[in-house]
Motif scaffolding. Structure first.
Motif, PDB file in Angstrom:
ATOM      1  N   TYR A  44      16.795  53.556 -28.441  1.00  0.00           N
ATOM      2  CA  TYR A  44      16.102  53.094 -29.651  1.00  0.00           C
ATOM      3  C   TYR A  44      14.826  52.284 -29.417  1.00  0.00           C
ATOM      4  O   TYR A  44      13.811  52.545 -30.074  1.00  0.00           O
ATOM      5  N   PRO A  45      14.811  51.294 -28.496  1.00  0.00           N
ATOM      6  CA  PRO A  45      13.563  50.531 -28.358  1.00  0.00           C
ATOM      7  C   PRO A  45      12.410  51.397 -27.847  1.00  0.00           C
ATOM      8  O   PRO A  45      11.253  51.169 -28.193  1.00  0.00           O
ATOM      9  N   ARG A  46      12.738  52.385 -27.048  1.00  0.00           N
ATOM     10  CA  ARG A  46      11.686  53.264 -26.519  1.00  0.00           C
ATOM     11  C   ARG A  46      11.219  54.251 -27.581  1.00  0.00           C
ATOM     12  O   ARG A  46      10.049  54.638 -27.593  1.00  0.00           O
ATOM     13  N   ILE A  47      12.120  54.657 -28.473  1.00  0.00           N
ATOM     14  CA  ILE A  47      11.720  55.511 -29.598  1.00  0.00           C
ATOM     15  C   ILE A  47      10.676  54.760 -30.441  1.00  0.00           C
ATOM     16  O   ILE A  47       9.628  55.286 -30.796  1.00  0.00           O
ATOM     17  N   ARG A  48      10.984  53.500 -30.700  1.00  0.00           N
ATOM     18  CA  ARG A  48      10.071  52.672 -31.509  1.00  0.00           C
ATOM     19  C   ARG A  48       8.698  52.568 -30.817  1.00  0.00           C
ATOM     20  O   ARG A  48       7.658  52.758 -31.451  1.00  0.00           O
TER      21      ARG A  48
END
Lengths: 736, 154
Positions: free
Chosen positions: B138-142
């Motif tokens: 998730y943080p990398r998607i963001r």
């Protein structure tokens, strides 16, 4: 030909197209093996380098980090390296061993391949240098290797590895292999983008579920709903009336008395497409009458009642120091009795389980993603009564493993169905199958009684663990407690047990780190200082005793690392600085992974601090800070990804209801009622790796165990509310 | 069984399937386009996300009979050379771990940026919370969505 330890590379020509360097994974223990290497480095004339790997890709980026290990010593350009997954078959030299390096789990791949791949890379580089020196008639010392080329130090001549391949195939491998010093690393420790992601981004990375064989039929299965259910009757007519459904076949249960083995019985709907098979399965489910057997009356409430009974019965003793009862009676002035509980948990891996099997003409061929193609083949060999020589297991990357794909059930079902219908069959589990027929993280309680003396020292603790599964029972009590007793009790499980990312550490560290936190608060001591005091005491005691057992050897190595991690963690989060009202910090530490000779008794240590805010009945994670000591970090990109993933993995069961049981069956069925973390629930994470050039100790799971206790200790620090059962039900989670 | 026609990635296909067959299984089993993934079958996880007439949809919940003559774009047809700013950002930020959910993640992210070229964190959450990732990317998607937004605006 037997191998000398130094000479573990075998060179063969690829008939004009390049050279193959085969090598054996067991460089340290190669007696008794004939030389049939099962790892290889191929160098083609066009200078592409191919590394054959036997570790399974589960999302840990293993092909990238293994390629890095080889490329570091080979002086190869990572961009030109391809990897191939080696199938399991009789060409694998120790194919008759049930377990070998094909097995991918326990955060062990880098640990196991760390030395062998670097040595292989170094040996191949040496041969290529020799090839160049002979070609140019200069000494080897006048040549150097860089970016898949050999250069002459004397002039501007250079040759690519591919150009040297033919010459190299005529040479003998070097006697001695010199590995680089850590300060000379060019790749290890540098962030590298996962080599597979250039395929993933265009949907072109093939998983087991994407395999299409021209002769295959499709199957969807109905598994028996409880451990001892029976079919009373079923009506197949409506299913067989669906166009495209060819037949319904029954397959038996297969058993195994150890972890990973065994498969439920069931029925398979065979059809001409996945959808037709799934449609048939759903109709079949509505037209079966089951006898739910003895498990049919069991549910979550009865399980909890059974755990209550267990508390009053005898426990298996694991170990004790001094006399616990006397200590509590005579020296303890303040005490608490507390218990922590976690539910059964399913994996919810994104790629539903699937396998293709072709069991025909005395042969068994499998196409699937698993965590151990070798172990699975051995199991199938017994189930199908087929010699191992007749197996070929084509391994594919998995859309998540997390411990679930060690289990042989889904591949077994495909093999049994294929054998029965005499055709190649692709079995695809539905999401409902995956949630309801899982291999579950055990339902478990950790009971502690702890006591302080008049000076607020933790002098007595009594641990009683109750679990539905023996594996991982008990706790690694690293803190010094003069009077300590550890017991556990295993109760019958309604559901099948499994290995769930970090296995028993998830439950036991939850209990241990919350308990220590509660004792610190009871003693009115700082939770970090309290931990450090008890760790230091334990370390001095071990050192003073001078005698090291297996356990104390590991502890002697690990405790200083725990202490360092705690120091850096406190510094990173400004542990002592004041926070606004309703906010607090919770700490927890854990280790996970190897811890044996191979790693000089090290295993990866992770400490976490959860910064929590609690307001108006809502809990919020402001930030999770993780400090990790995993020895050498091979690929910081990948290692960070593992920490992020582990933290979010552990966060799901803090927020959402786990698996519950009714009538002996799992209540939840899909992501609408077995909820998992989504992007709006994922908090900020800060990660710090300890500088180290020690042997790497694994990254896949170590950051899972500390999260639960760090968060619960943080909720207490922020609010005074002590949560001891997950998920957190006392407060609501705040989404972004 | 009945005959249906569909345009997928600018190519016209005609095939025979049962009317209730979800688009997901037409793509995978009939057209052999395996980039679109099966995850849950009930529109909960987003692994099967495709674009239908430019909008992100869960292909596991679209019976073929209900989508006649629609324009479908799958991950394979998003770009010729995998060079959509979102695809580039996905690699640059090293987003995927196991990678299985990312065809769907990328299709959702592209649709978000088509609609909102410079999304806030809240926009990202709203658009992406239908896509589950069990590896926890998730943080990398963001980060990748923000990088792609920058790329598009420049």
């Amino acid at each position: 030909m037997s191998l000398s330890r130094r000479n573990f590379i075998k060179i063969s020509s690829l008939a004009g197209s390049g050279v193959l360097f085969g090598f054996h994974p067991y460089i340290e223990n190669n007696t008794g093996f004939t030389f049939e290497p099962n790892l290889y480095i191929k160098i083609a004339s066009d200078n592409t380098i191919t590394l054959g790997i036997i570790k399974q890709e589960l999302g840990q980026g293993i092909k990238t980090s293994l390629a890095m290990l080889m490329a570091e010593e080979l002086e190869a350009n990572l961009e030109t390296i391809k990897t191939e997954f080696i199938p399991y078959n009789k060409e694998v030299p120790d194919y008759q061993n049930e377990w070998n390096l094909f097995a991918t789990g326990g955060s062990g791949s880098i640990v196991e391949m760390w030395e062998v791949l670097r040595k292989a890379g170094a040996a191949v580089r040496d041969v290529l240098l020799e090839a160049a020196s002979q070609t140019w008639s200069v000494s080897k010392e006048d040549c150097y290797a860089q970016e898949s080329f050999v250069f002459s130090k004397r002039d501007s001549r250079s040759l690519s590895y591919g150009q040297l391949a033919e010459k190299a195939s005529e040479l003998t491998p070097p006697e001695a292999i010199q590995l680089k010093s850590p300060e000379d690393y060019k790749l290890i420790g540098k962030p590298v983008i996962d080599l597979k992601n250039k395929f993933v981004k265009k949907g072109a990375y093939p998983y087991g579920i994407d395999v299409n064989l021209p002769d295959m039929v499709y199957a969807s299965i109905v598994l028996y709903p409880t451990k001892d259910a029976k079919i009373v009757q079923y009506d197949a007519s409506k299913v067989l009336a669906i166009k495209g459904v060819s037949q319904i076949v029954e397959f038996p249960s297969t058993t195994g008395n150890i972890v990973f083995k065994g498969s439920e019985a069931g029925l398979a709907v065979i059809a001409d497409s996945t959808w037709t098979a799934i449609k048939g399965k759903k109709i079949l489910e509505d037209n079966i009458q089951w006898d739910l057997g003895s498990y049919g009356t069991k549910d979550t409430m009865s399980l909890k009642a059974d755990f209550k009974i267990a508390l009053r019965e005898d426990f298996n003793q694991r170990g004790s120091r001094e006399n616990i009862d006397t200590a509590f009676d005579q020296e303890v002035v303040k005490e608490i009795t507390v218990s922590y509980e976690n539910p059964y948990l399913a994996h919810g891996l994104m790629e539903p389980l699937n396998a293709i099997a072709r069991v025909k003409d005395g042969k068994c061929e499998i196409w699937a993603g698993t965590q151990s193609p070798q172990f699975t083949s051995h199991y199938l060999s017994r189930i199908l009564d087929l010699e191992l020589e007749n197996f070929v297991f084509h391994t594919y990357p998995s859309g998540g493993g997390f411990g679930r794909r060690f289990f042989v059930d889904y591949v077994t079902q495909a093999a049994l169905i294929s054998k029965k219908i005499g055709r190649t069959v692709k079995v695809t589990w539905t999401r409902e199958d995956e949630i309801q027929h899982g291999r579950y993280h055990p339902f478990r309680q950790e009971h502690y009684r702890g006591g302080l003396d008049k000076d607020n020292n933790l002098i007595a603790a009594h641990y009683k663990g109750i679990t539905t599964h023996a594996w991982g029972a008990g706790v690694n009590m690293i803190y010094n407690i003069p009077n300590y007793k550890s017991e556990y009790s295993i109760r019958g499980s309604v559901l099948h047990f499994g290995s769930w990312r970090s296995v028993g550490a998830h439950n036991s560290i939850f209990g241990r780190e919350c308990f220590i936190d509660e004792m610190a608060h009871l003693a009115k001591k700082d939770p970090v200082a309290f931990r450090k005091e008890l760790l230091q005491k334990e370390l001095s005691e071990i050192e003073e005793s001078g005698e090291y057992s297996r356990g104390t050897k590991a502890r002697k190595t690990q405790i200083p690392r725990y202490l360092n991690v705690l120091d850096i963690l406190s510094e990173k989060v400004n542990w002592h600085s004041p926070l606004p009202e309703n906010e607090g910090l919770g700490v927890a530490i854990s280790d996970y992974g190897y811890g044996r000779e191979l790693t000089e008794w090290r295993s990866s240590v992770c400490g976490q601090v959860a910064h929590i805010a609690v307001k108006d009945g809502i809990w919020e994670i402001k930030k999770i800070t993780a400090v990790v000591d995993c020895g050498t970090v091979v690929n910081p990109n990948g290692a960070k990804a593992q920490v992020e993933g582990s933290i979010y993995w552990a966060l799901t069961p803090l927020i959402y209801e786990g698996i519950t049981v009714k009538n002996g069956q799992v209540v939840q069925s899909n992501f609408h009622d077995y909820k998992v973390l989504r992007i709006d629930g994922a908090p900020e994470i800060a990660i710090h790796f300890m500088e180290s050039d020690a042997v790497p100790t694994g990254m896949g799971e170590t950051a899972v165990p500390p999260l639960t206790p760090a968060v619960l200790n943080g909720i207490y620090a922020a609010s005074g509310i002590r949560v001891r059962t997950i998920p957190v039900k006392e407060l609501s989670y705040r989404y972004a | 069984m009945a005959q249906y026609s569909l345009t997928v990635n600018q190519k016209r296909y005609t095939f025979d399937v049962a009317p209730d067959t979800p688009l997901l299984w037409v793509l995978r089993d009939t057209l052999k386009l395996y980039g679109t993934k099966y995850g849950c079958g009930i529109g909960q996880c987003g692994a099967c996300t495709i674009h239908m007439d430019g909008l992100p949809m869960r292909s596991c919940c679209l019976p073929i009979e209900s989508i006649q003559d629609k324009q479908i774009i799958t991950i394979e047809g998003l770009t010729e050379n995998a060079d959509h700013p979102v695809q580039k950002a996905w690699e640059e930020e090293d987003v995927p771990q196991c990678g299985y959910c990312h065809s769907g993640q990328i299709m959702s992210a592209v649709a978000l940026l088509d609609r909102i070229p410079d999304p806030t964190d809240e926009d990202i959450n709203r658009a992406m919370k239908g896509n589950i990732c069990r590896c926890g990317t998730y943080p990398r998607i963001r980060k990748a969505i923000k990088l792609a937004a920058k790329d598009i605006s420049s």
